[in-house]
Scaffold this active site. Structure first.
Site, PDB file in Angstrom:
ATOM      1  N   LYS A   1     -21.369 -27.465 -32.843  1.00 35.91           N
ATOM      2  CA  LYS A   1     -20.217 -26.552 -32.818  1.00 35.91           C
ATOM      3  C   LYS A   1     -19.745 -26.318 -31.384  1.00 35.91           C
ATOM      4  O   LYS A   1     -18.568 -26.447 -31.073  1.00 35.91           O
ATOM      5  CB  LYS A   1     -20.594 -25.205 -33.466  1.00 35.91           C
ATOM      6  CG  LYS A   1     -21.145 -25.318 -34.869  1.00 35.91           C
ATOM      7  CD  LYS A   1     -21.515 -23.970 -35.457  1.00 35.91           C
ATOM      8  CE  LYS A   1     -22.650 -23.230 -34.769  1.00 35.91           C
ATOM      9  NZ  LYS A   1     -23.998 -23.857 -34.888  1.00 35.91           N
TER      10      LYS A   1
ATOM     11  N   ARG B   1     -21.221 -15.310 -40.033  1.00 37.74           N
ATOM     12  CA  ARG B   1     -22.510 -15.889 -40.365  1.00 37.74           C
ATOM     13  C   ARG B   1     -23.146 -15.241 -41.573  1.00 37.74           C
ATOM     14  O   ARG B   1     -24.236 -15.629 -41.980  1.00 37.74           O
ATOM     15  CB  ARG B   1     -23.427 -15.665 -39.189  1.00 37.74           C
ATOM     16  CG  ARG B   1     -23.590 -16.929 -38.341  1.00 37.74           C
ATOM     17  CD  ARG B   1     -24.774 -16.686 -37.610  1.00 37.74           C
ATOM     18  NE  ARG B   1     -25.519 -17.478 -36.773  1.00 37.74           N
ATOM     19  CZ  ARG B   1     -25.216 -18.009 -35.624  1.00 37.74           C
ATOM     20  NH1 ARG B   1     -24.011 -18.008 -35.183  1.00 37.74           N
ATOM     21  NH2 ARG B   1     -26.115 -18.589 -34.921  1.00 37.74           N
TER      22      ARG B   1
ATOM     23  N   ARG C   1     -31.588 -29.793 -25.352  1.00 37.00           N
ATOM     24  CA  ARG C   1     -30.340 -29.210 -24.830  1.00 37.00           C
ATOM     25  C   ARG C   1     -30.537 -28.500 -23.493  1.00 37.00           C
ATOM     26  O   ARG C   1     -31.495 -27.773 -23.303  1.00 37.00           O
ATOM     27  CB  ARG C   1     -29.775 -28.198 -25.841  1.00 37.00           C
ATOM     28  CG  ARG C   1     -28.664 -27.333 -25.255  1.00 37.00           C
ATOM     29  CD  ARG C   1     -27.834 -26.642 -26.282  1.00 37.00           C
ATOM     30  NE  ARG C   1     -28.608 -25.755 -27.135  1.00 37.00           N
ATOM     31  CZ  ARG C   1     -28.109 -25.157 -28.188  1.00 37.00           C
ATOM     32  NH1 ARG C   1     -26.846 -25.351 -28.538  1.00 37.00           N
ATOM     33  NH2 ARG C   1     -28.867 -24.376 -28.922  1.00 37.00           N
TER      34      ARG C   1
ATOM     35  N   ARG D   1     -32.030 -22.586 -23.216  1.00 34.95           N
ATOM     36  CA  ARG D   1     -31.935 -21.295 -23.887  1.00 34.95           C
ATOM     37  C   ARG D   1     -33.315 -20.844 -24.350  1.00 34.95           C
ATOM     38  O   ARG D   1     -34.118 -21.659 -24.786  1.00 34.95           O
ATOM     39  CB  ARG D   1     -30.993 -21.407 -25.095  1.00 34.95           C
ATOM     40  CG  ARG D   1     -29.570 -21.065 -24.755  1.00 34.95           C
ATOM     41  CD  ARG D   1     -28.608 -21.472 -25.838  1.00 34.95           C
ATOM     42  NE  ARG D   1     -28.922 -20.940 -27.164  1.00 34.95           N
ATOM     43  CZ  ARG D   1     -28.135 -21.133 -28.232  1.00 34.95           C
ATOM     44  NH1 ARG D   1     -27.005 -21.823 -28.107  1.00 34.95           N
ATOM     45  NH2 ARG D   1     -28.475 -20.645 -29.394  1.00 34.95           N
TER      46      ARG D   1
ATOM     47  N   ARG E   1     -34.339 -19.715 -37.054  1.00 37.74           N
ATOM     48  CA  ARG E   1     -32.878 -19.844 -37.022  1.00 37.74           C
ATOM     49  C   ARG E   1     -32.392 -20.644 -38.222  1.00 37.74           C
ATOM     50  O   ARG E   1     -31.353 -20.326 -38.815  1.00 37.74           O
ATOM     51  CB  ARG E   1     -32.442 -20.501 -35.700  1.00 37.74           C
ATOM     52  CG  ARG E   1     -32.649 -19.575 -34.491  1.00 37.74           C
ATOM     53  CD  ARG E   1     -32.663 -20.322 -33.180  1.00 37.74           C
ATOM     54  NE  ARG E   1     -31.382 -20.955 -32.869  1.00 37.74           N
ATOM     55  CZ  ARG E   1     -31.221 -21.851 -31.907  1.00 37.74           C
ATOM     56  NH1 ARG E   1     -32.246 -22.232 -31.164  1.00 37.74           N
ATOM     57  NH2 ARG E   1     -30.037 -22.366 -31.690  1.00 37.74           N
TER      58      ARG E   1
HETATM   59  P1  AP5 Z   1     -24.419 -27.738 -29.599  1.00 39.32           P
HETATM   60  O1  AP5 Z   1     -23.014 -28.197 -29.738  1.00 39.32           O
HETATM   61  O2  AP5 Z   1     -24.751 -26.914 -28.411  1.00 39.32           O
HETATM   62  O3  AP5 Z   1     -24.919 -27.024 -30.941  1.00 39.32           O
HETATM   63  P2  AP5 Z   1     -24.353 -25.753 -31.696  1.00 39.32           P
HETATM   64  O4  AP5 Z   1     -23.898 -26.154 -33.048  1.00 39.32           O
HETATM   65  O5  AP5 Z   1     -23.388 -24.996 -30.855  1.00 39.32           O
HETATM   66  O6  AP5 Z   1     -25.724 -24.971 -31.910  1.00 39.32           O
HETATM   67  P3  AP5 Z   1     -26.252 -23.569 -31.412  1.00 39.32           P
HETATM   68  O7  AP5 Z   1     -27.747 -23.702 -31.277  1.00 39.32           O
HETATM   69  O8  AP5 Z   1     -25.503 -23.051 -30.245  1.00 39.32           O
HETATM   70  O9  AP5 Z   1     -25.915 -22.713 -32.663  1.00 39.32           O
HETATM   71  P4  AP5 Z   1     -26.563 -21.442 -33.147  1.00 39.32           P
HETATM   72  O10 AP5 Z   1     -25.675 -21.153 -34.261  1.00 39.32           O
HETATM   73  O11 AP5 Z   1     -27.998 -21.480 -33.463  1.00 39.32           O
HETATM   74  O12 AP5 Z   1     -26.522 -20.478 -31.850  1.00 39.32           O
HETATM   75  P5  AP5 Z   1     -25.511 -19.327 -31.422  1.00 39.32           P
HETATM   76  O13 AP5 Z   1     -25.370 -19.408 -29.967  1.00 39.32           O
HETATM   77  O14 AP5 Z   1     -24.302 -19.327 -32.267  1.00 39.32           O
HETATM   78  O15 AP5 Z   1     -25.366 -29.050 -29.621  1.00 39.32           O
HETATM   79  C1  AP5 Z   1     -26.781 -28.965 -29.533  1.00 39.32           C
HETATM   80  C2  AP5 Z   1     -27.332 -30.118 -28.670  1.00 39.32           C
HETATM   81  O16 AP5 Z   1     -27.072 -31.382 -29.297  1.00 39.32           O
HETATM   82  C3  AP5 Z   1     -26.683 -30.219 -27.280  1.00 39.32           C
HETATM   83  O17 AP5 Z   1     -27.669 -30.601 -26.360  1.00 39.32           O
HETATM   84  C4  AP5 Z   1     -25.619 -31.315 -27.437  1.00 39.32           C
HETATM   85  O18 AP5 Z   1     -25.411 -32.017 -26.224  1.00 39.32           O
HETATM   86  C5  AP5 Z   1     -26.238 -32.235 -28.488  1.00 39.32           C
HETATM   87  N1  AP5 Z   1     -25.239 -32.792 -29.394  1.00 39.32           N
HETATM   88  C6  AP5 Z   1     -24.118 -32.189 -29.883  1.00 39.32           C
HETATM   89  N2  AP5 Z   1     -23.456 -33.002 -30.733  1.00 39.32           N
HETATM   90  C7  AP5 Z   1     -24.194 -34.165 -30.799  1.00 39.32           C
HETATM   91  C8  AP5 Z   1     -24.031 -35.385 -31.522  1.00 39.32           C
HETATM   92  N3  AP5 Z   1     -22.971 -35.580 -32.353  1.00 39.32           N
HETATM   93  N4  AP5 Z   1     -24.982 -36.353 -31.355  1.00 39.32           N
HETATM   94  C9  AP5 Z   1     -26.045 -36.143 -30.525  1.00 39.32           C
HETATM   95  N5  AP5 Z   1     -26.239 -35.011 -29.817  1.00 39.32           N
HETATM   96  C10 AP5 Z   1     -25.326 -34.029 -29.952  1.00 39.32           C
HETATM   97  O19 AP5 Z   1     -26.340 -18.031 -31.818  1.00 39.32           O
HETATM   98  C11 AP5 Z   1     -27.508 -17.637 -31.148  1.00 39.32           C
HETATM   99  C12 AP5 Z   1     -28.053 -16.329 -31.705  1.00 39.32           C
HETATM  100  O20 AP5 Z   1     -27.094 -15.283 -31.524  1.00 39.32           O
HETATM  101  C13 AP5 Z   1     -28.340 -16.316 -33.203  1.00 39.32           C
HETATM  102  O21 AP5 Z   1     -29.626 -16.822 -33.497  1.00 39.32           O
HETATM  103  C14 AP5 Z   1     -28.212 -14.817 -33.529  1.00 39.32           C
HETATM  104  O22 AP5 Z   1     -29.368 -14.111 -33.144  1.00 39.32           O
HETATM  105  C15 AP5 Z   1     -27.063 -14.392 -32.636  1.00 39.32           C
HETATM  106  N6  AP5 Z   1     -25.746 -14.499 -33.302  1.00 39.32           N
HETATM  107  C16 AP5 Z   1     -24.710 -15.287 -32.920  1.00 39.32           C
HETATM  108  N7  AP5 Z   1     -23.654 -15.139 -33.743  1.00 39.32           N
HETATM  109  C17 AP5 Z   1     -24.039 -14.230 -34.673  1.00 39.32           C
HETATM  110  C18 AP5 Z   1     -23.395 -13.674 -35.823  1.00 39.32           C
HETATM  111  N8  AP5 Z   1     -22.130 -14.017 -36.169  1.00 39.32           N
HETATM  112  N9  AP5 Z   1     -24.097 -12.780 -36.575  1.00 39.32           N
HETATM  113  C19 AP5 Z   1     -25.355 -12.412 -36.234  1.00 39.32           C
HETATM  114  N10 AP5 Z   1     -26.019 -12.908 -35.178  1.00 39.32           N
HETATM  115  C20 AP5 Z   1     -25.378 -13.814 -34.398  1.00 39.32           C
HETATM  116 ZN    ZN Z   2     -23.439 -23.106 -29.819  1.00 36.93          ZN
END
Ligand code: AP5
Ligand code: ZN
Length: 216
Positions: free
Chosen positions: A13, A88, A127, A160, A171
């Site tokens: 994402k 979410r 990552r 992270r 997660r």
């Molecule tokens: P990347 O694009 O960074 O992945 P992502 O989908 O953004 O995953 P996240 O881990 O950021 O999502 P998340 O939902 O767990 O975390 P968030 O920050 O939202 O890609 C990952 C890696 O793969 C990178 O190294 C990239 O280079 C590589 N890659 C990407 N695409 C690729 C491909 N096609 N092929 C190969 N490699 C690839 O949330 C964190 C925390 O915040 C949550 O756990 C929660 O506690 C809180 N939180 C956030 N939003 C909410 C909400 N709405 N409600 C409640 N709690 C929330």
């Molecule tokens: Zn992300």
């Protein structure tokens, strides 16, 4: 355009967001990034959110709805936005609908980043991020030019705190239990497009661009 990106941790994402953002001049609202900034700055919000985030659990609906409500008021978000990591839970989705209804708008598209769980540990543990810009690298798939340093600024990259195999398990559990129902919520509204998130980044980008340019 008002677009939502849904998908498990590591599905891509955050990697795809800047591309859609630039193409359509939208604002990118990533609740995870906003919460991490609040934690780093030790704001009252950050202090409340930290414990759940470290454990890989969701932060309370009220907290995240509050930050999204605030962020969506920015003038730059009036034309449209990409929501990355929000909603979410179904309760968050319902709140979002209420907020948009008040503005007389609605969600155009929900991109569902579909990928098998087995691929995510490698994505997450490899990552590296540049905290201030959100630029993301991967030791194997998207390595920086100089290991450990951001390509643009030369500043250090970090991992992270929640990017461990252990925390990933919680997660993923939160994703399957609480966030997958959000996809069904939008399927019923007829706005979901599936993305093959297991493909290489450039192929995913092509798919995302096609989906976004299709008029429903
Ligand atoms: P990347 O694009 O960074 O992945 P992502 O989908 O953004 O995953 P996240 O881990 O950021 O999502 P998340 O939902 O767990 O975390 P968030 O920050 O939202 O890609 C990952 C890696 O793969 C990178 O190294 C990239 O280079 C590589 N890659 C990407 N695409 C690729 C491909 N096609 N092929 C190969 N490699 C690839 O949330 C964190 C925390 O915040 C949550 O756990 C929660 O506690 C809180 N939180 C956030 N939003 C909410 C909400 N709405 N409600 C409640 N709690 C929330
Ligand atoms: Zn992300």
């Amino acid at each position: 355009k008002r677009v939502i990106l849904v998908g498990p941790p590591g599905s891509g994402k955050g990697t795809q967001s800047p591309i859609i953002k630039d193409e359509y001049c939208l604002c990118h609202l990533a609740t995870g990034d906003m919460l991490r900034a609040a934690v780093a700055a030790k704001t009252p919000l950050g202090i409340k959110a930290k414990e759940a985030m470290d454990k890989g659990q969701l932060v309370s609906d009220d907290l995240v709805v509050g930050i999204i409500d605030e962020a969506m008021k920015k003038p730059s978000c009036q034309k449209g936005f990409i929501l990355d990591g929000f909603p979410r839970t179904v309760a968050q989705a319902e709140k979002l609908d209420e907020m948009l209804q008040k503005q007389g708008t609605k969600i155009d598209k929900v991109l569902n980043f579909a990928i098998d769980d087995s691929l995510l540990e490698e994505r997450i543990t490899g990552r590296w991020v540049h905290p201030s810009s959100g630029r993301t690298y991967h030791t194997k798939y998207e390595p920086p030019k100089v290991p450990g340093l951001d390509d643009v600024t030369g500043e250090p990259l970090i991992q992270r705190k929640d990017d461990t195999a252990e925390v990933l398990k919680s997660r993923l559990q939160a994703f399957h239990r609480q966030t997958e129902p959000v996809v069904d919520y939008y399927v019923k509204k007829g706005v979901v497009a599936n993305v093959h998130a297991e493909k290489p980044p450039k192929e995913v980008t092509t798919e995302v661009q096609k989906t976004c340019s299709n008029r429903r």
